[in-house]
Design an enzyme around this catalytic site. Structure first.
Site, PDB file in Angstrom:
ATOM      1  CB  THR A  31      -0.885  -0.044   1.361  1.00  0.00           C
ATOM      2  OG1 THR A  31      -1.812  -1.091   1.158  1.00  0.00           O
ATOM      3  CG2 THR A  31      -1.827   1.136   1.470  1.00  0.00           C
ATOM      4  CG  ASP A  74      -1.243  -7.402  -2.711  1.00  0.00           C
ATOM      5  OD1 ASP A  74      -1.199  -7.747  -1.567  1.00  0.00           O
ATOM      6  OD2 ASP A  74      -2.181  -6.613  -3.013  1.00  0.00           O
ATOM      7  CB  SER A  75       2.118  -7.712   1.578  1.00  0.00           C
ATOM      8  OG  SER A  75       0.675  -7.643   2.120  1.00  0.00           O
TER       9      SER A  75
END
Length: 357
Positions: A31, A74-75
């Site tokens: 993010t 994206d994690s």
């Protein structure tokens, strides 16, 4: 072995010709690095332009270098390959910088911080994970404070050595031991806690360090262990869990290790069928580590009748280790140790400060 040349490297000028510290900033995605595009949707931005978003970085008097993953991850998609990439970058650049900050998505940040702590032995420099709940392109973003303070902590000195000498996680004014942190909130800035270990530092008007709990500096050679065995599963028990579910998980082809998420202080159902399935798995060479579902407290096998049998059949007590650290530690030990007995022995003791005896 991952080569750093596959990553994007950018040197950022500082306001000083003689900066007080050199920091490598590793951007993996998440993010933090999102901005709004022309249509009002969030999209990744070119992180080499970070100074445009956070001009305050000029004032930190740091030699700052940014290494970005080729494509932001994206994690939720982080896996052992990205852990190896991060560890490889750190290993290849370890002697060139005074400290390191890793920008990472919040969902799996605690897993990654734990994994890096096990993959790199002998760390005596700061390796600080941080990120954001709101993108850097948003007006109320927490990204600026998290990054600026993480960089300040990574450059802090205690005499001739770094103030912080281990893998940590900084978020929302608090510095946590990396393999003790957990993400417990998704809807406010205080996303992470470390219930079983004190905060290492608190950021306010000044950054106040809890020095009695900081890892002491020790002159060591960095040892890099990229071997990770992903054949691990989590078995979380719940009321009325069926034999079919337990048997299905324990019967996964190639399975080598299981994190058993039990109730309270390590309790499970005292059913014959359940204990028999666990015992059969252990006899087949599967390592089972008992970790509490609670975010605070410790597993104490045998405290109640419902956990006494676990000790008898060979389930290992995880004490106060988090699930995140347990997964990373299990993968690390299964990948590096030569025997199941050595894996079991090291699972029951702290090897990077991840649990309390």
């Amino acid at each position: 072995m991952t080569q750093v040349s596959k990553f994007k490297i950018v040197n950022i000028a500082t306001s000083s010709e003689d900066p007080k510290s050199s920091i490598l900033l590793i951007y993996t995605g998440g993010t933090f690095g999102m901005v709004y595009d022309e249509e009002g949707s969030l999209a990744p931005f070119n992180f080499s332009l970070v100074l445009e978003k956070i001009p305050e970085l000029h004032k930190l008097d740091l030699k700052l270098t940014v290494i970005s993953f080729p494509e932001p991850v994206d994690s939720s998609n982080i896996n052992v390959e990205q852990w190896k990439d991060m560890a490889s970058i750190l290993k290849d650049n370890y002697h060139q910088y005074d400290g390191f900050v890793i920008l990472h998505g919040t969902d799996t940040m605690a897993y990654s911080a734990s994994a890096i702590s096990f993959m790199l032995k002998g760390v005596n420099k700061p390796i600080i994970f941080t990120g954001a709940q709101i993108p850097i392109g948003a007006t109320r973003s927490d990204a600026r404070e998290n990054l600026i303070t993480a960089l300040e902590i990574a450059s802090a000195r205690n005499g001739d050595h770094a103030m912080v000498t281990e893998v940590c996680l900084y978020f929302n004014y608090y510095l946590l031991k990396g393999n003790r942190a957990q993400k417990i909130r998704s809807s406010n800035f205080a996303a992470f806690e470390s219930e079983n270990y004190p905060y290492l530092a608190e950021s306010g008007v000044e950054i106040v360090y809890n020095e009695s709990f900081l890892k002491k500096y020790k002159e060591e050679e960095l040892k890099y262990s990229p071997e990770l065995d992903p054949d691990v599963a989590i078995l979380k028990i719940f009321p009325n869990i069926s034999p079919a579910v337990v048997k299905g998980i324990l019967g996964i082809e190639g399975l080598k290790g299981v994190i058993l998420e039990s109730y309270g202080s390590g309790n499970t159902m005292n059913y014959d069928w359940f204990n028999d399935l666990l015992e059969d798995a252990i006899q087949r060479g599967i390592v089972i580590l008992n970790v509490s579902q609670c975010i605070g407290g410790s597993v104490i096998q045998g405290r109640y009748e419902t956990s006494k049998k676990l000790t008898e059949i060979g389930v290992i007590s995880g004490l106060d280790i988090t699930t995140e650290a347990a997964v990373a530690k299990m993968m690390h030990l299964l990948g590096t140790e030569k025997s199941v007995e050595q894996v079991k022995k090291k699972l029951s003791i702290p090897i990077r400060g991840e649990m309390t005896i």
